[in-house]
Design an enzyme around this catalytic site. Sequence first.
Site, short mmCIF file in Angstrom:
data_model
loop_
_atom_site.label_atom_id
_atom_site.label_comp_id
_atom_site.label_asym_id
_atom_site.label_seq_id
_atom_site.Cartn_x
_atom_site.Cartn_y
_atom_site.Cartn_z
N THR B 337 -14.69 29.19 84.28
CA THR B 337 -14.99 27.97 85.67
C THR B 337 -16.38 27.74 85.44
O THR B 337 -15.70 26.57 85.35
CB THR B 337 -14.20 29.07 86.23
OG1 THR B 337 -13.32 29.49 86.18
CG2 THR B 337 -14.40 28.38 87.94
N GLY B 338 -17.25 28.45 85.10
CA GLY B 338 -18.70 28.23 85.61
C GLY B 338 -18.90 27.12 84.57
O GLY B 338 -19.64 26.03 85.10
N TRP B 340 -17.07 25.20 82.68
CA TRP B 340 -16.29 24.04 82.89
C TRP B 340 -16.83 22.99 84.22
O TRP B 340 -17.27 21.97 83.39
CB TRP B 340 -14.65 24.47 83.68
CG TRP B 340 -14.54 23.65 83.83
CD1 TRP B 340 -13.35 22.37 82.72
CD2 TRP B 340 -13.82 22.71 84.92
NE1 TRP B 340 -12.62 21.16 83.20
CE2 TRP B 340 -12.98 21.40 84.37
CE3 TRP B 340 -14.80 21.77 85.83
CZ2 TRP B 340 -12.91 20.05 85.04
CZ3 TRP B 340 -14.75 21.01 87.02
CH2 TRP B 340 -13.64 20.52 86.34
N HIS B 341 -17.92 23.55 84.27
CA HIS B 341 -18.27 22.66 85.34
C HIS B 341 -19.80 22.02 85.08
O HIS B 341 -20.23 21.03 85.52
CB HIS B 341 -19.01 22.99 86.63
CG HIS B 341 -17.85 24.14 88.30
ND1 HIS B 341 -16.73 24.83 87.08
CD2 HIS B 341 -17.40 22.99 88.74
CE1 HIS B 341 -15.64 24.62 88.57
NE2 HIS B 341 -16.28 23.36 89.22
N GLY B 342 -20.38 22.35 84.07
CA GLY B 342 -21.79 21.73 83.61
C GLY B 342 -21.73 22.54 81.64
O GLY B 342 -22.09 23.88 82.36
#
Lengths: 374, 494
Positions: B337-338, B340-342
């Site tokens: 999830t982390g 995926w954000h950047g």
Amino acid sequence: MAKKSNKIIIIMFILFLLSINVLNIITSDRKFSEFENRMLAQFPSFKIKYITSGRFTSKFEEYVTDQFAFRDFWVSIKSDIERVTLKTKNHGIFFGKDGYLLEDYNKPNKCLDENISSINSFSEKLPNVTAYLLIAPNSVKIYEDKLPLFASPYNQLETIQYVKENLDENIDFVEVYDILNSKKDEYIYFKTDHHWTMRGAYYAYQVLSNYLGVESYKTNNFDTDIVSDEFYGTFYSRANNTHIAPDSIEVFYPKSNVKYEVNYFDNNKATDTLYEVKYLDKKDKYSFFLDGNHALMTIKTNVKNNKKIAIFKDSYAHCFIPFLTNHYEEIHVIDLRYYNLSVYEYMEEHDIGEALFLYNVTTFSADENIKKLK
Amino acid sequence: MRAIIFAFIENILSIKVRCDSMVFSSLTFLFIFLPITLLLYFISPRKIKNIVLLIGSLIFYAWGEPVYILLMIFSSVVDYTHGILIEKHRDNDKKARLIVLSSAIINLSLLAFFKYSDFLIENINYLFNTSLATLNLPLPIGISFYTFQTMSYTIDVYRKEAPIQKSPIALATYVTLFPQLIAGPIVRYQTVADQINNRIETSDKFAEGVKRFVIGLGKKVLIANNIGMLWSEIQGINISDLTVLTAWLGIIAFSFQIYFDFSGYSDMAIGLGKMFGFDFLENFNYPYISQSISEFWRRWHMSLGTWFKDYVYIPLGGNRVSKIKVYRNLFIIWFITGLWHGASWNFVVWGLYFGVIIAIEKAGLLKLLENLWKPIRHIYVVFILSISWVFFVFDDISIGLSYLKIMFGFNNTGFFDTHFLYYLCNYIILLIISIICSTPYIKNKHSLLLESINEKHRLFYENIIITVICFGILFFSTAYLVDATYNPFLYFRF
């Protein structure tokens, strides 16, 4: 059967989009914005190369926003909303008390050190030239009591002090803050523009003349005249609030009969006046003084004393230089932003004995061109 | 070893890749692209409506980076053929699984190549002291969103949660659908499978869409962009000059900016979808009123959470496995999830931070919280979130840590100063508006009013007041959009 309220919403939405489009189509494209004082983007050329590289689309977006119908109206609406919601700053300009617009000033960074050392190296390279540095505070410091509640820009006096401490002692540091501050009740800075007025420049000239060792002219040696009373300056363009009163422009003409030979080298123009009346009908009225920005200009006067001075400056010098014409036979004005040849060769070639650096604090803290002196 | 890893994390220079959501809120989109697309869409006969939408979407996508349009077409072709292949090998589960795997690998490779290759190269360079050149590819807009969407198609078809799409045009329409292409919501195929083929556009739905779009536009342009200016001002201050309260004010401003930006964009997407007859699932449900971090993640970017839950967490066994494995699953989920954000370590830290908090909540903190006074629970959530946004917003973890130090008073610049008071006075109204708009207060008042007023008043309210409010938001948003490019030329600073 659709709900009536829904139909109304749809009609409102479509009408809004359509009417804006119709306005955009029927209002003709402008080349130049007086309000913003710049050229506006035009419809981009339609080349395959541009389209595939994405350049067309970005140019097109610029075109749409620049040519948006009633652009000035929308921009001023935004400024009004900002004020209604208690914002005291728009595009970096504070809405001060008594109609003063004041520009925010931040703590200077390394660029300031760079600029100081550039001027030091000028004096090292030309030890025989007498150099002066005059750093004019901006209105945000002199009129800090007009700032909105709690607004606290960085203290320009600290910058001035810092420059003084780090300056080579061979260079005369001209302190003008005290005199300007003591004359703050007079009209020494424009309220809507980033410059000082000619009156402000006059007081700085009083101080500088002590360093130059010349007898300064007093106010009664000048005729003064208001040449415009509807000057809306750069702060006005940025704060963009239509509820602000305009400035007036005062000019000091010496009573003695000085004659000038003024040469602007970048456009090969020669004239016999320091003042360009044509700008008084335009937005950019401050260019009345010395025709605005030029890489290099010279003023030759009929003061036959064989004294020559070079001035490296920002636009604060434009309404200041006229005072010096009473004391020098030749004044060479170089704007480092546009002048790309060697300054040192120029000084040598023309055998100039004095150099004045005249900048305001904001420019001196951030200008990237002074380092050309290195 | 720990020191090395720590230094490693701290020192990596991050790549600036971030999903930027500017496109709906531009004058070109609002006044040119949207009216033309709507017009063409509604005058076209039913049969070619999907084609119109597909072409519109491709132009929309090509607008920013024309070359990457090939990527979209490639993606559509890959998913279409994989869908057909799965159908063909339905009886042979092993083969079908391989096909799903192939689709996932292709999609993830696209994502990895365009988004993470430079990040990977820089890490390799750091670890092995090599100096491989980075590729510096421009990030295809929305790639994180649409690769996830397209993967859901093959998986849903394989799981029989959605029928196979026989029409390549219809599938390409789904893959490229412009409303949610750039910043979500991540629309799983199963949720729109029927709508792709048969959907009904009604004026009631269109009006709902307009209202929703206008609300989203207002959130983005009037709130997010402006409160964002407070954050960028505070971010612009030298970190060593910040005071405690200014630091907190800054991160709170950023919290509002990211919420209104992101949820405003989702609102616009959902609204646009409705205009074209689609119903997308909600993406945000007032996350900032949550009473725990677990609840926050059920209300924040819901489409991403559901995606991970459906396609990663549950297949891994979810929480129906041994305790160790549950924690392993949590770790995996929050790590990705982390990431995926950047493509930067700070996002991984940000994700794992939430993983740890949620693990603690699961382990008993939730029970403890339940007994607490509501405002205290809320303060707890705001506190945890504020810290999380510090990790999120600073690409460079060491700067993030210095910022945190200031928030907790490890500085000698004092508790607050006149700068803080100035910002507070200037932004107080916007902050109050932001607080109100991040709660369901207005929505509740609206429904309450509709229930309680009489017919005549109700008509006035719906016909006039709502229309005027929508018009106002449109009008003022336009003013702010025109000003956003306001660019006075200030006869040089000379």
